[in-house]
Design an enzyme around this catalytic site. Structure first.
Site, PDB file in Angstrom:
ATOM      1  N   ASP A  24       0.832  -1.213   0.000  1.00 28.74           N
ATOM      2  CA  ASP A  24       0.000   0.000   0.000  1.00 28.74           C
ATOM      3  C   ASP A  24       0.867   1.265   0.000  1.00 28.74           C
ATOM      4  OD1 ASP A  24      -2.065  -1.655   2.449  1.00 28.74           O
ATOM      5  OD2 ASP A  24      -2.154  -1.772   0.262  1.00 28.74           O
ATOM      6  N   GLU A 180     -10.948   0.784  -4.109  1.00 25.46           N
ATOM      7  CA  GLU A 180     -10.196   1.111  -2.892  1.00 25.46           C
ATOM      8  C   GLU A 180      -9.028   2.002  -3.265  1.00 25.46           C
ATOM      9  OE1 GLU A 180     -10.823  -2.947  -0.355  1.00 25.46           O
ATOM     10  OE2 GLU A 180      -9.423  -3.054  -2.022  1.00 25.46           O
TER      11      GLU A 180
HETATM   12  C1  6LW Z   1      -5.906  -1.870   2.055  1.00 25.81           C
HETATM   13  C2  6LW Z   1      -6.863  -1.950   0.898  1.00 25.81           C
HETATM   14  C3  6LW Z   1      -6.800  -3.389   0.552  1.00 25.81           C
HETATM   15  O1  6LW Z   1      -6.287  -0.919   2.981  1.00 25.81           O
HETATM   16  O2  6LW Z   1      -6.203  -4.109   1.532  1.00 25.81           O
HETATM   17  O3  6LW Z   1      -7.415  -5.201  -0.660  1.00 25.81           O
HETATM   18  C4  6LW Z   1      -6.008  -3.263   2.644  1.00 25.81           C
HETATM   19  N1  6LW Z   1      -7.263  -3.875  -0.492  1.00 25.81           N
HETATM   20  O4  6LW Z   1      -6.495  -1.106  -0.173  1.00 25.81           O
HETATM   21  C5  6LW Z   1      -4.781  -3.652   3.406  1.00 25.81           C
HETATM   22  O5  6LW Z   1      -3.660  -3.663   2.576  1.00 25.81           O
END
Ligand code: 6LW
Length: 507
Positions: A24, A180
């Site tokens: 991330d 996301e």
């Molecule tokens: C992160 C989100 C995700 O906050 O996983 O699968 C979470 N997507 O973007 C943790 O890395």
């Protein structure tokens, strides 16, 4: 990090630019310097911070959340809970870090004048809902906070107060998993909204939309996803969760996460989601992402000095632990100190084994497919017990531990826990060893590596007690968002670690 120069005029650089579980990534530029922050989940200190001058060589300069007033992770914080994705920005002469503690106070905002710290105590953001918060400023100084989903609300970054209604900006590609990792940018005549979608597994991808204001409406890029390796046999998978940044020459680049599955099919990754770099060109006002390769042509500017990797061997001579060292959920000075035995790290047991969420643990991420880890441990005092762990989470770990006169290897794989081997040893300090090496053959039945665990006799002879399949310490087996961590732990009374040596091996 190594620059494998093919020739002075055409060096290539290895990707991931930050190996090991550093997912991330969020990057920002301040003058000629670049800074990057990553998620850290149940580990303390949290949010590792890196510095670079060339986007290629990254040196960890600290962890933003390094005191309990910033990072409160209750003992029952689940593995892969805690600190989710940050956004790091430079604005108005300050650095801003917004992040979610999913096991504590939700969305939090921190500021610093120096990214190496100290960072402020948290500004709580009760009106910001959802994970993956982004922070961006309009030309008139209005601050917008955008979260997964993709919802947006106006934010006062000084007080943490929100105002106005939360608006839904974009729902991503039709039918794709929830969008996301939103990031908002004002580039040229457009506002761009970058997102991840498809989930952080093999379906992961990056998409983008643009509009004329930071609040939309946003028009999706016709070429979405602008980056994805879903459905391919590319050696880097799960690519997504990206952030855009301009290079020293004004060109554009993207940092993102990816994994390196090894072994047979479907392939198992053990070092977590790592940070990659990839070039971006702009065509007709849309970003076109270049080829992501593990040996990529160096960017077209002079490369800075190689990254300063963590010391291979730590003799624990310093008063404070170096930033690569991470503990589980908290690090109490009375349980983890280099002051009790100068030149030694003393760990005092809280939990009784690595199965306990509250075990006293100090470790560093595995950053190389093959490596040898050794530590000299003394548990001869009283009923001490401690050792060396290869940890993914409480339910997936291998360890070689010692207590009075014995060394044993334990394996925990989901509901199964067993002592795989044990051997009497003379009382006194003993060198414990764990090393990973590629599995001898690769077919559908083999994991990516074998994990050897044992100890060294006084003359240095290695006594292997067990060689275990590494696939059971992979994210595909264990789930979650982290990667392997090699660590020292105490599971009864106390254990003194004189040194810890992490040796990368050619794989
Ligand atoms: C992160 C989100 C995700 O906050 O996983 O699968 C979470 N997507 O973007 C943790 O890395």
């Amino acid at each position: 990090m190594r620059v494998t120069s093919v020739s002075e005029t055409d060096p290539t650089v290895s990707n991931p630019v930050i190996p090991g579980f550093f997912p991330d990534p969020s990057v920002c530029r301040a003058g000629d310097d670049y800074y990057l922050a990553c998620s850290s989940f149940e580990y303390f200190p949290g949010v590792p911070l890196f510095h670079s001058r060339d986007l290629v060589h990254w040196t960890q300069i600290g962890n933003a959340l390094d005191r309990p007033s910033q990072l409160r992770l209750p003992p029952d914080t689940a593995s892969s809970g805690g600190i989710y994705a940050p956004t790091l920005r430079h604005h108005d002469g300050r650095f801003w870090l917004i992040v979610t503690n999913v096991s504590g106070d939700g969305n939090l905002l921190f500021t610093a004048t120096d990214p190496a710290g100290p960072w402020s105590d948290p500004i709580r953001l009760p009106g910001v809902h959802g994970i993956d918060p982004d922070i961006a400023w309009d030309d008139d100084g209005t601050c917008w906070c955008t979260t997964a989903g993709v919802g947006q609300i106006r934010l006062d970054p000084h007080t943490g107060e929100t105002s106005g209604t939360r608006r839904q900006l974009w729902s991503g590609a039709p039918g794709a998993k929830a969008p996301e990792a939103p990031h908002l940018y004002h580039i040229g005549d457009h506002w761009y909204l970058l997102i991840a979608e498809g989930g952080t597994e093999r379906g992961h991808g990056v998409s983008i939309a643009r509009g004329s204001t930071p609040t939309g409406p946003f028009e999706p890029c016709p070429a979405n996803p602008i980056l994805s390796h879903r459905g391919t046999d590319h050696p880097v998978q799960n690519t997504g969760h990206a952030d855009l940044v301009q290079g020293p020459d004004g060109s554009w680049w993207m940092v993102l996460l990816g994994v390196r599955p090894g072994g047979g099919t479907p392939g198992w990754h053990v070092m977590g989601r790592e940070t990659y770099l990839v070039p971006v060109e702009w065509v007709d006002g849309w970003p076109v992402v270049g080829e992501l390769s593990t040996d990529m042509p160096a960017p077209p500017w002079p490369l800075g000095p190689p990254a300063v990797a963590p010391e291979r061997r730590d003799d624990f001579d310093a008063a404070e632990l170096a930033p690569q060292w991470i503990s589980l959920r908290r690090r109490l000075p009375e349980d983890c100190t280099t002051k009790e035995r100068p030149g030694s790290l003393t760990l005092r047991a809280r939990g009784e084994s690595l199965d306990d969420a509250d075990v006293t643990f100090v470790g560093r991420r595995q950053q190389h497919p093959s490596c040898r880890v050794r530590t000299l441990v003394d548990v001869t005092e009283g009923q001490g017990r401690g050792g060396l762990a290869v940890r993914l989470d409480e339910l997936h770990h291998y360890s070689v531990e010692t207590s009075a006169g014995q060394v044993r290897v334990r394996a925990r794989i989901g509901p199964l826990s067993t002592v795989v081997a044990s051997r009497p040893v003379p009382p006194g300090p003993v060198v414990l060893r764990a090393e990973t090496a590629p599995a001898p053959m690769v077919d559908a039945r083999t994991g990516p590596d074998l994990v050897s665990l044992g100890f060294e006799e006084p003359d240095g002879t290695y006594v292997e007690l067990a060689s275990l399949d590494g696939r059971y310490l992979s994210t595909e087996v264990a789930g979650g968002f982290t990667g392997r961590v090699f660590g020292m732990f105490a599971s009864a009374a106390s254990a003194h670690f004189d040194w810890f040596d992490y040796e990368p091996l050619e794989s």
